[in-house]
Design a protein around this motif. Structure first.
Motif, PDB file in Angstrom:
ATOM      1  N   MET A   1     105.561 115.222 -47.896  1.00  0.00           N
ATOM      2  CA  MET A   1     106.293 116.412 -47.503  1.00  0.00           C
ATOM      3  C   MET A   1     107.599 116.515 -48.276  1.00  0.00           C
ATOM      4  O   MET A   1     108.022 117.593 -48.658  1.00  0.00           O
ATOM      5  N   MET A   2     108.239 115.381 -48.518  1.00  0.00           N
ATOM      6  CA  MET A   2     109.547 115.389 -49.149  1.00  0.00           C
ATOM      7  C   MET A   2     109.484 115.367 -50.670  1.00  0.00           C
ATOM      8  O   MET A   2     110.506 115.380 -51.322  1.00  0.00           O
ATOM      9  N   SER A   3     108.286 115.343 -51.246  1.00  0.00           N
ATOM     10  CA  SER A   3     108.209 115.430 -52.695  1.00  0.00           C
ATOM     11  C   SER A   3     108.632 116.836 -53.099  1.00  0.00           C
ATOM     12  O   SER A   3     108.632 117.755 -52.283  1.00  0.00           O
TER      13      SER A   3
ATOM     14  N   GLY B   1     123.103 115.504 -48.249  1.00  0.00           N
ATOM     15  CA  GLY B   1     122.520 116.822 -48.425  1.00  0.00           C
ATOM     16  C   GLY B   1     121.160 116.850 -49.084  1.00  0.00           C
ATOM     17  O   GLY B   1     120.613 117.923 -49.298  1.00  0.00           O
ATOM     18  N   THR B   2     120.606 115.683 -49.391  1.00  0.00           N
ATOM     19  CA  THR B   2     119.250 115.686 -49.942  1.00  0.00           C
ATOM     20  C   THR B   2     118.277 116.006 -48.812  1.00  0.00           C
ATOM     21  O   THR B   2     118.581 115.758 -47.636  1.00  0.00           O
ATOM     22  N   PRO B   3     117.130 116.552 -49.139  1.00  0.00           N
ATOM     23  CA  PRO B   3     116.163 116.888 -48.075  1.00  0.00           C
ATOM     24  C   PRO B   3     115.817 115.692 -47.179  1.00  0.00           C
ATOM     25  O   PRO B   3     115.704 115.847 -45.964  1.00  0.00           O
ATOM     26  N   ASP B   4     115.686 114.515 -47.785  1.00  0.00           N
ATOM     27  CA  ASP B   4     115.416 113.306 -46.987  1.00  0.00           C
ATOM     28  C   ASP B   4     116.535 113.042 -45.993  1.00  0.00           C
ATOM     29  O   ASP B   4     116.286 112.712 -44.832  1.00  0.00           O
ATOM     30  N   GLN B   5     117.758 113.149 -46.451  1.00  0.00           N
ATOM     31  CA  GLN B   5     118.912 112.866 -45.587  1.00  0.00           C
ATOM     32  C   GLN B   5     119.060 113.922 -44.490  1.00  0.00           C
ATOM     33  O   GLN B   5     119.381 113.598 -43.347  1.00  0.00           O
ATOM     34  N   VAL B   6     118.830 115.179 -44.836  1.00  0.00           N
ATOM     35  CA  VAL B   6     118.914 116.242 -43.826  1.00  0.00           C
ATOM     36  C   VAL B   6     117.811 116.046 -42.788  1.00  0.00           C
ATOM     37  O   VAL B   6     118.056 116.165 -41.585  1.00  0.00           O
ATOM     38  N   LEU B   7     116.611 115.719 -43.252  1.00  0.00           N
ATOM     39  CA  LEU B   7     115.503 115.449 -42.332  1.00  0.00           C
ATOM     40  C   LEU B   7     115.849 114.291 -41.401  1.00  0.00           C
ATOM     41  O   LEU B   7     115.632 114.363 -40.189  1.00  0.00           O
ATOM     42  N   SER B   8     116.416 113.239 -41.961  1.00  0.00           N
ATOM     43  CA  SER B   8     116.799 112.081 -41.150  1.00  0.00           C
ATOM     44  C   SER B   8     117.876 112.458 -40.137  1.00  0.00           C
ATOM     45  O   SER B   8     117.837 112.022 -38.987  1.00  0.00           O
ATOM     46  N   THR B   9     118.824 113.277 -40.545  1.00  0.00           N
ATOM     47  CA  THR B   9     119.894 113.700 -39.634  1.00  0.00           C
ATOM     48  C   THR B   9     119.324 114.532 -38.494  1.00  0.00           C
ATOM     49  O   THR B   9     119.696 114.340 -37.331  1.00  0.00           O
ATOM     50  N   ILE B  10     118.423 115.442 -38.804  1.00  0.00           N
ATOM     51  CA  ILE B  10     117.819 116.273 -37.749  1.00  0.00           C
ATOM     52  C   ILE B  10     116.968 115.410 -36.822  1.00  0.00           C
ATOM     53  O   ILE B  10     117.057 115.515 -35.598  1.00  0.00           O
ATOM     54  N   THR B  11     116.150 114.541 -37.409  1.00  0.00           N
ATOM     55  CA  THR B  11     115.221 113.728 -36.613  1.00  0.00           C
ATOM     56  C   THR B  11     115.948 112.713 -35.741  1.00  0.00           C
ATOM     57  O   THR B  11     115.673 112.590 -34.550  1.00  0.00           O
ATOM     58  N   ASP B  12     116.889 111.958 -36.345  1.00  0.00           N
ATOM     59  CA  ASP B  12     117.554 110.856 -35.643  1.00  0.00           C
ATOM     60  C   ASP B  12     118.845 111.274 -34.963  1.00  0.00           C
ATOM     61  O   ASP B  12     119.368 110.545 -34.119  1.00  0.00           O
ATOM     62  N   GLY B  13     119.406 112.421 -35.345  1.00  0.00           N
ATOM     63  CA  GLY B  13     120.659 112.876 -34.765  1.00  0.00           C
ATOM     64  C   GLY B  13     121.840 112.056 -35.237  1.00  0.00           C
ATOM     65  O   GLY B  13     121.704 111.133 -36.040  1.00  0.00           O
ATOM     66  N   VAL B  14     123.005 112.413 -34.742  1.00  0.00           N
ATOM     67  CA  VAL B  14     124.236 111.676 -35.021  1.00  0.00           C
ATOM     68  C   VAL B  14     124.940 111.489 -33.678  1.00  0.00           C
ATOM     69  O   VAL B  14     125.839 112.260 -33.323  1.00  0.00           O
ATOM     70  N   PRO B  15     124.517 110.486 -32.907  1.00  0.00           N
ATOM     71  CA  PRO B  15     125.064 110.311 -31.559  1.00  0.00           C
ATOM     72  C   PRO B  15     126.593 110.163 -31.529  1.00  0.00           C
ATOM     73  O   PRO B  15     127.231 110.622 -30.584  1.00  0.00           O
ATOM     74  N   ALA B  16     127.165 109.558 -32.563  1.00  0.00           N
ATOM     75  CA  ALA B  16     128.623 109.377 -32.590  1.00  0.00           C
ATOM     76  C   ALA B  16     129.353 110.716 -32.638  1.00  0.00           C
ATOM     77  O   ALA B  16     130.484 110.829 -32.165  1.00  0.00           O
TER      78      ALA B  16
ATOM     79  N   ILE C   1     110.337 120.071 -36.785  1.00  0.00           N
ATOM     80  CA  ILE C   1     111.444 119.523 -37.575  1.00  0.00           C
ATOM     81  C   ILE C   1     111.340 120.015 -39.016  1.00  0.00           C
ATOM     82  O   ILE C   1     112.340 120.408 -39.626  1.00  0.00           O
ATOM     83  N   GLU C   2     110.127 120.017 -39.575  1.00  0.00           N
ATOM     84  CA  GLU C   2     109.931 120.517 -40.945  1.00  0.00           C
ATOM     85  C   GLU C   2     110.317 121.987 -41.038  1.00  0.00           C
ATOM     86  O   GLU C   2     110.925 122.417 -42.019  1.00  0.00           O
ATOM     87  N   SER C   3     109.963 122.764 -40.023  1.00  0.00           N
ATOM     88  CA  SER C   3     110.305 124.187 -40.028  1.00  0.00           C
ATOM     89  C   SER C   3     111.817 124.382 -39.964  1.00  0.00           C
ATOM     90  O   SER C   3     112.364 125.230 -40.674  1.00  0.00           O
ATOM     91  N   VAL C   4     112.489 123.615 -39.112  1.00  0.00           N
ATOM     92  CA  VAL C   4     113.958 123.697 -39.035  1.00  0.00           C
ATOM     93  C   VAL C   4     114.566 123.289 -40.373  1.00  0.00           C
ATOM     94  O   VAL C   4     115.512 123.925 -40.858  1.00  0.00           O
ATOM     95  N   LEU C   5     114.036 122.241 -40.978  1.00  0.00           N
ATOM     96  CA  LEU C   5     114.517 121.799 -42.289  1.00  0.00           C
ATOM     97  C   LEU C   5     114.362 122.919 -43.314  1.00  0.00           C
ATOM     98  O   LEU C   5     115.274 123.188 -44.100  1.00  0.00           O
TER      99      LEU C   5
END
Length: 185
Positions: A77-79, A129-144, A159-163
Protein backbone atom coordinates in the motif's frame (compact mmCIF):
# COMPACT_ATOMS: atom_id res chain seq x y z
CA UNK A 1 -31.92 -63.00 49.62
CA UNK A 2 -32.39 -62.49 45.94
CA UNK A 3 -30.81 -64.78 43.43
CA UNK A 4 -27.37 -63.69 42.16
CA UNK A 5 -26.74 -62.76 38.57
CA UNK A 6 -24.89 -65.36 36.57
CA UNK A 7 -22.07 -62.88 35.79
CA UNK A 8 -21.32 -62.23 39.45
CA UNK A 9 -18.39 -64.30 40.63
CA UNK A 10 -17.22 -64.05 44.20
CA UNK A 11 -13.50 -63.46 44.57
CA UNK A 12 -11.67 -65.79 46.88
CA UNK A 13 -10.39 -63.12 49.28
CA UNK A 14 -12.69 -62.12 52.13
CA UNK A 15 -11.75 -59.25 54.45
CA UNK A 16 -13.65 -58.72 57.70
CA UNK A 17 -16.47 -60.87 56.42
CA UNK A 18 -16.95 -58.78 53.29
CA UNK A 19 -17.13 -60.68 50.03
CA UNK A 20 -15.93 -59.03 46.81
CA UNK A 21 -17.52 -59.66 43.41
CA UNK A 22 -15.38 -59.91 40.28
CA UNK A 23 -17.60 -58.08 37.75
CA UNK A 24 -16.22 -57.28 34.32
CA UNK A 25 -15.84 -53.61 33.31
CA UNK A 26 -18.39 -52.12 30.89
CA UNK A 27 -17.32 -52.54 27.25
CA UNK A 28 -17.46 -48.80 26.54
CA UNK A 29 -14.99 -48.17 29.36
CA UNK A 30 -12.60 -50.84 28.08
CA UNK A 31 -12.74 -49.35 24.55
CA UNK A 32 -12.09 -45.85 25.90
CA UNK A 33 -9.13 -47.10 27.91
CA UNK A 34 -7.64 -48.92 24.91
CA UNK A 35 -8.14 -45.87 22.67
CA UNK A 36 -6.37 -43.67 25.19
CA UNK A 37 -3.37 -46.02 25.10
CA UNK A 38 -3.32 -45.91 21.29
CA UNK A 39 -3.59 -42.11 21.41
CA UNK A 40 -0.66 -41.94 23.83
CA UNK A 41 1.56 -43.92 21.44
CA UNK A 42 0.53 -41.81 18.44
CA UNK A 43 1.17 -38.64 20.46
CA UNK A 44 4.58 -39.92 21.56
CA UNK A 45 5.61 -40.75 18.01
CA UNK A 46 4.16 -37.56 16.46
CA UNK A 47 5.63 -35.00 18.86
CA UNK A 48 8.74 -36.71 20.22
CA UNK A 49 9.99 -39.09 17.53
CA UNK A 50 8.93 -37.17 14.39
CA UNK A 51 9.49 -33.83 16.19
CA UNK A 52 6.36 -32.15 14.82
CA UNK A 53 5.60 -28.64 16.15
CA UNK A 54 3.47 -28.38 19.27
CA UNK A 55 0.71 -25.87 19.95
CA UNK A 56 3.12 -23.16 21.13
CA UNK A 57 5.26 -23.51 18.02
CA UNK A 58 2.21 -23.53 15.74
CA UNK A 59 0.90 -20.38 17.42
CA UNK A 60 4.28 -18.67 17.01
CA UNK A 61 4.40 -19.70 13.32
CA UNK A 62 0.86 -18.42 12.75
CA UNK A 63 1.68 -15.10 14.40
CA UNK A 64 4.86 -14.77 12.35
CA UNK A 65 2.95 -15.54 9.14
CA UNK A 66 0.28 -12.98 10.05
CA UNK A 67 2.91 -10.31 10.76
CA UNK A 68 4.57 -11.00 7.41
CA UNK A 69 1.25 -10.69 5.59
CA UNK A 70 0.49 -7.42 7.38
CA UNK A 71 3.90 -5.96 6.57
CA UNK A 72 3.61 -7.05 2.93
CA UNK A 73 0.15 -5.50 2.71
CA UNK A 74 1.38 -2.30 4.34
CA UNK A 75 4.47 -2.11 2.14
CA UNK A 76 2.38 -2.77 -0.98
CA UNK A 77 0.00 0.00 0.00
CA UNK A 78 2.81 2.38 0.87
CA UNK A 79 4.79 1.81 -2.31
CA UNK A 80 4.72 4.71 -4.74
CA UNK A 81 2.24 3.01 -7.05
CA UNK A 82 -0.03 1.86 -4.22
CA UNK A 83 -0.08 5.32 -2.65
CA UNK A 84 -0.70 7.05 -5.97
CA UNK A 85 -3.60 4.69 -6.59
CA UNK A 86 -5.15 5.46 -3.21
CA UNK A 87 -4.65 9.25 -3.44
CA UNK A 88 -5.93 9.44 -7.02
CA UNK A 89 -9.00 7.32 -6.30
CA UNK A 90 -11.82 9.86 -5.81
CA UNK A 91 -13.98 7.32 -3.97
CA UNK A 92 -11.25 6.69 -1.39
CA UNK A 93 -10.59 10.43 -0.95
CA UNK A 94 -14.33 11.10 -0.59
CA UNK A 95 -14.70 8.27 1.91
CA UNK A 96 -11.66 9.60 3.76
CA UNK A 97 -13.18 13.09 3.85
CA UNK A 98 -16.33 11.76 5.52
CA UNK A 99 -14.31 9.86 8.11
CA UNK A 100 -12.02 12.87 8.63
CA UNK A 101 -14.95 15.25 9.18
CA UNK A 102 -16.56 12.82 11.64
CA UNK A 103 -13.42 12.08 13.67
CA UNK A 104 -10.52 14.44 12.94
CA UNK A 105 -12.12 17.81 12.21
CA UNK A 106 -12.66 18.79 15.87
CA UNK A 107 -8.88 18.97 16.38
CA UNK A 108 -7.49 19.58 12.89
CA UNK A 109 -10.29 21.77 11.50
CA UNK A 110 -12.80 20.93 8.77
CA UNK A 111 -10.33 21.85 6.03
CA UNK A 112 -7.20 20.59 7.79
CA UNK A 113 -6.19 24.11 8.83
CA UNK A 114 -5.45 23.08 12.40
CA UNK A 115 -7.20 24.16 15.61
CA UNK A 116 -6.03 22.26 18.68
CA UNK A 117 -4.12 19.87 16.43
CA UNK A 118 -1.53 20.89 13.84
CA UNK A 119 -2.15 22.23 10.33
CA UNK A 120 -2.32 19.36 7.80
CA UNK A 121 -2.26 21.48 4.63
CA UNK A 122 1.30 22.78 4.63
CA UNK A 123 4.62 20.98 4.12
CA UNK A 124 5.53 21.02 7.82
CA UNK A 125 4.89 17.96 9.96
CA UNK A 126 5.61 17.36 13.65
CA UNK A 127 5.70 13.55 13.55
CA UNK A 128 6.95 13.04 10.01
CA UNK A 129 5.40 13.81 6.66
CA UNK A 130 6.17 10.71 4.65
CA UNK A 131 3.14 8.52 3.93
CA UNK A 132 4.53 5.81 6.23
CA UNK A 133 4.95 8.27 9.08
CA UNK A 134 1.52 9.84 8.58
CA UNK A 135 -0.04 6.37 8.48
CA UNK A 136 1.78 5.46 11.69
CA UNK A 137 0.64 8.68 13.36
CA UNK A 138 -3.00 8.07 12.40
CA UNK A 139 -2.90 4.38 13.34
CA UNK A 140 -0.94 4.63 16.62
CA UNK A 141 -1.91 8.17 17.63
CA UNK A 142 0.17 10.52 19.73
CA UNK A 143 -1.04 9.97 23.31
CA UNK A 144 1.39 12.57 24.71
CA UNK A 145 -0.34 15.25 22.62
CA UNK A 146 -3.89 13.96 23.11
CA UNK A 147 -4.37 12.14 19.78
CA UNK A 148 -5.86 8.70 20.26
CA UNK A 149 -4.85 5.64 18.25
CA UNK A 150 -7.39 5.40 15.43
CA UNK A 151 -6.13 2.05 14.08
CA UNK A 152 -8.16 -0.19 16.40
CA UNK A 153 -11.22 2.04 16.06
CA UNK A 154 -11.35 2.60 12.30
CA UNK A 155 -9.50 -0.40 10.86
CA UNK A 156 -7.02 -0.50 7.96
CA UNK A 157 -9.41 0.34 5.10
CA UNK A 158 -10.74 3.51 6.74
CA UNK A 159 -7.24 4.52 7.87
CA UNK A 160 -6.06 4.28 4.24
CA UNK A 161 -9.00 6.44 3.15
CA UNK A 162 -8.22 9.06 5.81
CA UNK A 163 -4.57 8.97 4.74
CA UNK A 164 -5.63 9.55 1.12
CA UNK A 165 -7.75 12.53 2.17
CA UNK A 166 -5.05 14.03 4.41
CA UNK A 167 -2.45 13.71 1.64
CA UNK A 168 -4.87 15.34 -0.81
CA UNK A 169 -5.04 18.41 1.49
CA UNK A 170 -1.41 19.35 0.81
CA UNK A 171 -1.00 22.94 -0.43
CA UNK A 172 -4.76 23.61 -0.27
CA UNK A 173 -4.14 26.86 1.73
CA UNK A 174 -7.42 27.07 3.69
CA UNK A 175 -8.37 30.35 5.42
CA UNK A 176 -7.25 30.83 9.05
CA UNK A 177 -4.56 28.17 8.74
CA UNK A 178 -2.47 27.54 11.83
CA UNK A 179 1.20 28.54 11.73
CA UNK A 180 3.64 25.87 10.51
CA UNK A 181 4.90 23.40 13.12
CA UNK A 182 7.58 20.73 12.80
CA UNK A 183 9.98 19.93 9.99
CA UNK A 184 9.49 20.49 6.26
CA UNK A 185 8.76 17.41 4.12
Amino acid sequence: MSEKKIRDVVRPNVVDGIEEYDNPLPPWWVWLFNLSIVFAFVYLIWYHVLDKPGLDEELALDRQELAQKASLQKSAMMSGDGLDTIVKDPKRVEEGQGIYVANCAPCHGPSGEGTVGPNLTDKFWIHGGTPDQVLSTITDGVPAKGMIAWGPILGPQKIESVLAYVLSLKDSNPPNAKAPEGDAY
